[in-house]
Design a protein around this motif. Structure first.
Motif, mmCIF file in Angstrom:
data_model
loop_
_atom_site.group_PDB
_atom_site.id
_atom_site.type_symbol
_atom_site.label_atom_id
_atom_site.label_comp_id
_atom_site.label_asym_id
_atom_site.label_seq_id
_atom_site.Cartn_x
_atom_site.Cartn_y
_atom_site.Cartn_z
ATOM 1 N N ILE A 31 0.857 -1.182 0.000
ATOM 2 C CA ILE A 31 0.000 0.000 0.000
ATOM 3 C C ILE A 31 0.896 1.236 0.000
ATOM 4 O O ILE A 31 1.797 1.355 0.840
ATOM 5 N N ASN A 32 0.669 2.117 -0.945
ATOM 6 C CA ASN A 32 1.457 3.340 -1.050
ATOM 7 C C ASN A 32 0.520 4.546 -1.146
ATOM 8 O O ASN A 32 -0.528 4.474 -1.779
ATOM 9 N N SER A 33 0.937 5.630 -0.526
ATOM 10 C CA SER A 33 0.150 6.854 -0.568
ATOM 11 C C SER A 33 1.100 8.044 -0.562
ATOM 12 O O SER A 33 2.099 8.042 0.168
ATOM 13 N N SER A 34 0.809 9.021 -1.402
ATOM 14 C CA SER A 34 1.675 10.195 -1.463
ATOM 15 C C SER A 34 0.840 11.442 -1.725
ATOM 16 O O SER A 34 -0.208 11.389 -2.374
ATOM 17 N N TYR A 68 -5.293 5.229 -7.599
ATOM 18 C CA TYR A 68 -6.048 6.464 -7.773
ATOM 19 C C TYR A 68 -5.081 7.631 -7.858
ATOM 20 O O TYR A 68 -4.120 7.730 -7.075
ATOM 21 N N THR A 69 -5.316 8.517 -8.810
ATOM 22 C CA THR A 69 -4.533 9.743 -8.968
ATOM 23 C C THR A 69 -5.483 10.921 -9.027
ATOM 24 O O THR A 69 -6.415 10.939 -9.838
ATOM 25 N N GLN A 75 -2.282 14.030 -5.476
ATOM 26 C CA GLN A 75 -2.302 12.886 -4.572
ATOM 27 C C GLN A 75 -2.386 11.584 -5.341
ATOM 28 O O GLN A 75 -3.043 11.495 -6.376
ATOM 29 N N GLN A 76 -1.687 10.584 -4.821
ATOM 30 C CA GLN A 76 -1.686 9.247 -5.414
ATOM 31 C C GLN A 76 -1.806 8.211 -4.311
ATOM 32 O O GLN A 76 -1.090 8.274 -3.308
ATOM 33 N N HIS A 77 -2.711 7.275 -4.511
ATOM 34 C CA HIS A 77 -2.925 6.184 -3.563
ATOM 35 C C HIS A 77 -3.071 4.893 -4.366
ATOM 36 O O HIS A 77 -3.801 4.863 -5.369
ATOM 37 N N ASN A 78 -2.389 3.853 -3.963
ATOM 38 C CA ASN A 78 -2.513 2.587 -4.672
ATOM 39 C C ASN A 78 -2.246 1.414 -3.736
ATOM 40 O O ASN A 78 -1.558 1.559 -2.714
#
Length: 545
Positions: A320-323, A415-416, A394-397
């Motif tokens: 899980i990554n989020s930025s 998601y971007t 924002q980016q979440h994957n």
């Protein structure tokens, strides 16, 4: 070696310091010079070298020395007679200067330094020119000469780091050694790297064509809304040009060596770079010149091969990554303020011969605009009215991968979200990426793959084009107000179109784009050699070329 400021180490001499000092006589004629300059002159005229701690000894004192054919001991005795300083001539013609008594710590430091020599060769015994030899943990280092040789003064318990491009770096302890012999071994890891080429893979060592690659770790170092931006500057021969920063339309045009649009292949299928998330990519390879010939005439401008991530024989793994990043303008032309505008406008009319009665701004009005204190004479910075300094990206994957010998899988959901620079917030993009890569082994001859990818993007844009919006912004006159007492009315700004209205979708209209992209790929791989042997009963394991 010159005068030092702390500890100076020199090579050993073959004669005794005592004998040398007794037989060496110097003549000095120096007037109003510092003690430091006198010591420097003694070093120039003899083989003596001085060691001292500069912060504990006053070497800036001015003295005059007039001696003829005197020993160094005699000169130093007169030089330090009233300074409360002692000196001792040690081995190797070193003169240790200390305040009052000999400094034991300096002697210890002297004993801890050694001069190490060595040679660096490759695995064939050939000398390596330009190898880096550095004392580990310090900036103390040299490079090997044309014969592979080097010399370096280090601590007696130091470790030398020896490195050269294309070879495996080595750490060499020097404790108890006067010289070292270093053999560098060629780094085969980069040559053994597997590179995607055409419809298969090859080891990099076997490739003779023009091929460049970049892996997943490099691509995700910085968050980007589009893969084309991630590739910029990472592949030799790849030319990218970004013409817009508008969310959803900020992709860069990609060409290989400037020959126009390249053919993009994702997992063996022609696709677009705009339909993929950088976090689901395993590697990117560009094929140039003859390397791209396997794809025929359409590959005349080169080929960009993208391989997505796949599962392996591992336990189920969840990533899980989020930025959250913020984008802003690096530079932009600033418009004149109201005072500058009215002053130059008046000057332009005067220079054109317009009579005073026809000039728009009088001298008194110019002074009021310059003061900026009276209501109606304060001006408007239209850039600050409609533009933000920063906008979020924002980016979440999340991904799931794993498998066993029979089935391997990789699933990805990303998601971007990107917002434009307008304060109205009426320019934004949302993109969703879903991918599922499944590999199955039917038997030892046959394996199958089933890949599904889906992308949905929702771009909320403005009716007026980006170019027109910029023209509106810079044609607005700073002498007009940005707001009117009646909030339902749009203020006039020197032209018909108001940038306040054109950046607001409720006032000027909108241009929304919804994009859906679904791709499904089914593959089957048959090991022809094993299958033929199965049919014929042959045990010959020779593979076909």
């Amino acid at each position: 070696m010159r005068l030092t400021t702390f500890i100076l180490i020199v090579f050993s001499l073959n004669v005794s310091a005592t004998i040398y000092s007794q037989n060496t006589k110097l003549s000095l004629d120096m007037r109003n010079k510092s003690i430091k300059e006198v010591l420097f002159q003694i070093e120039n005229l003899s083989e003596f070298r001085f060691i001292y701690e500069s912060e504990k000894i006053n070497l800036n004192k001015k003295v005059s020395v007039h001696v003829k054919e005197q020993t160094v001991e005699s000169i130093l005795g007169r030089l330090f007679e009233k300074e409360g300083v002692q000196y001792e001539i040690t081995e190797n013609n070193l003169i240790l200067i200390t305040p009052g008594v000999v400094n034991p710590s300096s002697q210890q430091l002297l004993q801890q330094k050694i001069n190490i020599t060595g040679i660096v060769v490759d695995d064939l015994g050939e000398p390596v020119l330009g190898a880096n030899i550095v004392e580990k943990g310090t900036a103390n280092g040299v490079i090997s000469d044309i014969d592979g040789k080097f010399s370096l003064t280090v601590s007696d318990n130091a470790v030398l780091q020896v490195s050269y491009i294309g070879y495996i770096s080595q750490d060499v302890p020097v404790k108890g050694k006067a010289s070292v012999h270093v053999v560098l071994i060629e780094d085969m890891r980069s040559l053994e790297e597997v590179v995607v080429v055409g419809y298969g893979t090859q080891k990099r060592a076997n490739i003779t064509g023009a091929v460049s690659t970049v892996n997943a770790k490099e691509l995700v170092k910085a968050p980007q809304a589009n893969v084309t931006q991630s590739l910029s500057g990472r592949l030799p021969g790849l030319v990218s040009k970004q013409n817009s920063g508008e969310p959803g339309n900020d992709q860069a045009s990609i060409s290989i060596r400037g020959f126009g649009g390249a053919l993009v292949i994702v997992d063996g299928v022609e696709s677009s770079l705009n339909y993929i998330d950088q976090n689901e990519i395993e590697s990117v390879t560009i094929l140039k010149d003859a390397s791209a010939a396997v794809y025929g005439a359409r590959a005349g401008n080169g080929v960009i091969l993208i391989t997505t991530k796949r599962g392996g024989q591992t336990k189920p793994t969840i990533n899980i990554n989020s930025s959250l990043a913020f984008q802003g303008y690096t530079s932009y032309p600033r418009a004149m303020n109201a005072a500058q505008y009215v002053e130059l406008h008046r000057e332009a009319q005067l220079n054109s011969g317009t009579p005073e009665s026809g000039i728009r701004f009088s001298e008194e009005a110019v002074r009021k605009w310059q003061a900026g204190t009276e209501p109606g004479y304060q001006g408007t910075d239209w850039w600050s009215v409609v533009m933000n300094k920063y906008s979020p990206l924002q980016q979440h994957n999340a991904s799931l991968s794993g498998g066993n010998e029979k089935v391997k899988y990789f699933a990805f959901l990303g998601y971007t979200g990107q917002t434009g620079m307008y304060k109205s917030g009426d320019n934004e993009m949302d993109r969703y990426n879903i991918r599922s890569n499944i590999d199955g082994k039917v038997n030892k001859y046959l394996s199958v793959g089933f890949d599904v990818s889906y992308m949905k993007s929702n771009l909320k844009g403005l009716r007026r084009s980006q170019e027109s919006l910029w023209m509106d912004l810079y044609e607005h006159q700073p002498v007009y107000m940005s707001k009117l007492p009646d909030p339902n009315k749009v203020p006039y700004a020197g032209q018909v179109t108001s940038v306040v209205a054109s950046t607001n979708r409720d006032l000027s209209g909108y241009n929304d784009v919804i994009n859906n992209q679904l791709s499904t790929t089914v593959t089957a791989k048959l090991d022809v050699v094993l299958f033929q042997n199965r049919l014929t009963g042959s045990k010959d394991n020779l593979k076909w070329n």
